[in-house]
Write a protein that holds these residues in place. Structure first.
Motif: not given
Ligand code: G3P
Length: 219
Positions: A1-6, A177-178, A184-187
């Protein structure tokens, strides 16, 4: 899973990047305003500053609600850097804009997704990412993670390539949980990512290891 910062906070983006787990950044007009970034020129140069820090995709949101305006803004945004992904709201004109950009090979992130039907439309229009807001759904006693699962099932059924980007992630359990359901990604915020590394038994164990090492090496 990709990690994006929001976030639009450069210090937090740098910190997440230095941790070595950052795959991209998502922003929105509220996050920009929170950092005091106002006015078109300042906003565009802030996007450039973000792109200079990270290696992955950077979502930059349009503020027009008409098709022409979204196209004009989106085309300007992608000129900033090749990392820019145009963030488009899930409205009727937005769906048309997704289709337009997809035909031109410009990557998009369809934002403000709160239902499986909206996610299906965005995928059919060729969105690169869809952003279901799981935290805001949880806030109104609706199952945010359940929606992620539902969208993943629909996309899998038909082989849509649109990536499911779980947005409005608020805490470490959301991230776990994601990952469990296969987003695919969580931000999310830096605090949620950093919370993943914490465990009291790790702290207690390390303290003991270091104390025993010090005892053995103090003669
Ligand atoms: O960037 C969109 C989304 O992640 C917003 O999150 O916490 O304002 O619901 P939040």
């Amino acid at each position: 899973m990709k990690f994006f910062i929001d976030t639009a906070n450069l210090k937090e983006i740098k910190e997440a990047h230095e941790l070595g787990v950052l795959d991209g950044v998502t922003t929105n007009p509220s996050l920009m305003a929170k950092e005091g970034i106002t006015g078109k020129d300042n906003i565009l140069s802030h996007y450039k500053a973000i792109c200079d820090i990270v290696d992955g995709d950077v979502s930059a949101e349009v503020v027009s609600v008409d098709l022409e305006g979204m196209i004009r803004e989106g085309e300007e945004l992608v000129e900033i850097d090749s990392k820019i992904v145009v963030k488009i709201p899930m409205i009727k004109e937005g769906v048309k804009a997704l289709k337009y950009f997809s035909q031109k090979g410009i990557r998009t992130n369809c934002t403000l997704i709160f239902s499986a039907g909206q996610a299906l439309l965005a995928a059919k229009a060729g969105a690169t990412y869809v952003s279901p807001f799981i935290g805001r759904l949880d806030d109104i006693s609706t199952d945010g993670i359940g929606l992620i699962e539902q969208i993943l099932t629909i996309y899998r059924n038909y082989g849509y390539e649109t990536q499911v980007l779980a947005a409005s992630v608020r805490h470490p359990m959301h991230i776990i949980q994601c990952a469990e359901v296969g987003a695919d990604v969580m931000t999310g915020p830096l605090s949620a990512m950093e919370a993943l590394l914490k465990h009291p038994l790790t702290d207690i164990g390390l303290e003991k290891f270091l104390a025993d090492y010090a005892k053995g090496n103090s003669k």
